[in-house]
Motif scaffolding. Structure first.
Motif, short mmCIF file in Angstrom:
data_model
loop_
_atom_site.label_atom_id
_atom_site.label_comp_id
_atom_site.label_asym_id
_atom_site.label_seq_id
_atom_site.Cartn_x
_atom_site.Cartn_y
_atom_site.Cartn_z
N CYS A 128 0.86 -1.18 0.00
CA CYS A 128 0.00 0.00 0.00
C CYS A 128 0.90 1.23 0.00
O CYS A 128 2.12 1.10 0.04
N LEU A 129 0.31 2.40 -0.03
CA LEU A 129 1.09 3.63 -0.09
C LEU A 129 1.96 3.84 1.15
O LEU A 129 2.95 4.56 1.09
N LYS A 130 1.62 3.23 2.28
CA LYS A 130 2.39 3.42 3.51
C LYS A 130 3.55 2.43 3.65
O LYS A 130 4.36 2.56 4.55
N ASN A 131 3.60 1.42 2.79
CA ASN A 131 4.69 0.44 2.94
C ASN A 131 5.28 0.00 1.60
O ASN A 131 5.59 -1.16 1.41
N GLY A 132 5.40 0.93 0.69
CA GLY A 132 6.10 0.64 -0.55
C GLY A 132 5.24 0.33 -1.76
O GLY A 132 5.76 0.18 -2.86
N GLY A 133 3.93 0.26 -1.60
CA GLY A 133 3.05 0.01 -2.74
C GLY A 133 2.76 1.29 -3.50
O GLY A 133 3.19 2.38 -3.12
N THR A 134 2.00 1.17 -4.57
CA THR A 134 1.70 2.33 -5.41
C THR A 134 0.23 2.74 -5.40
O THR A 134 -0.14 3.74 -6.00
N THR A 135 -0.61 1.97 -4.71
CA THR A 135 -2.03 2.30 -4.62
C THR A 135 -2.51 2.10 -3.19
O THR A 135 -1.78 1.59 -2.34
N CYS A 136 -3.75 2.47 -2.94
CA CYS A 136 -4.37 2.26 -1.64
C CYS A 136 -5.51 1.25 -1.80
O CYS A 136 -6.64 1.63 -2.13
N PRO A 137 -5.23 -0.05 -1.59
CA PRO A 137 -6.28 -1.06 -1.73
C PRO A 137 -7.43 -0.87 -0.74
O PRO A 137 -8.52 -1.36 -0.96
#
Length: 191
Positions: A128-137
């Motif tokens: 997710c955006l808080k841990n390295g992802g590119t979107t907010c599932p």
């Protein structure tokens, strides 16, 4: 989980130096950090206990009459502090209703403000955006821990009751780290 090294710095500058090391994380009451480490959301080889540092303790009015509360003050103690009850009842009430009694007895104000999101996606260590992802599932999830009004790009709400009170009181948070000291409006702390 590998055993953690525990550091007990006596000064703020000593704590800052320790926290500049890889995988060294701050610990006040440990209510949030222990869960994050146990669930592999946070990597740590050492905990830096901030509880005994004099610069992070105390509740007092400064010369201008503004309230100064140390980050290492326990939420339970703040809920029952006469100065807060008299001059800042909103903050005292928020502290009195933060988490369970056990949480309030160990949690610190600094930990409450700095705690990581309670979002179920983040806590499951999914990208997710808080841990390295590119979107907010989490945007498409139904959960009481997520934002209920317009938000984004991350839809996680912050769970700090004292933090909400500090925003409402237009408080300023003093932060000190390896690059010096700065003051941040409470509202900006959570964005």
């Amino acid at each position: 989980m590998a055993p953690l090294t525990h550091h007990h710095p006596a000064t703020l500058s000593e704590a800052i130096a320790l926290l500049s090391r890889p995988d060294h994380v701050p610990c006040g009451g440990g209510t949030d950090v222990s869960d994050l480490i146990a669930h592999n959301v946070l990597r740590a080889t050492a905990l830096v206990d901030l509880g005994a540092i004099p610069e992070l303790r105390g509740v007092e009015l400064d010369g201008a009459g503004a309230l100064r509360v140390g980050a290492a003050e326990r939420v339970f103690d703040l809920a029952n502090h006469p100065l807060l009850g008299e001059r800042y009842p909103l903050l005292a009430t928020a502290c009195a209703h933060a988490g369970t009694i056990g949480t309030r007895e160990s949690a610190t104000l600094g930990g409450s403000l700095a705690r990581r999101p309670t979002c179920p996606v983040f806590r499951r260590n999914e990208p997710c955006l808080k841990n390295g992802g590119t979107t907010c599932p989490a945007h498409d999830l139904e959960s009481e821990t997520l934002a209920v009004v317009e938000g984004g790009p991350c839809w996680s709400s912050h769970s700090s009751g004292p933090g909400v009170a500090l925003v409402a009181l237009d408080a300023t948070i003093d932060i000190e780290g390896p690059f010096g000291a700065r003051s941040v409006a409470a509202m900006r702390l959570f964005i």
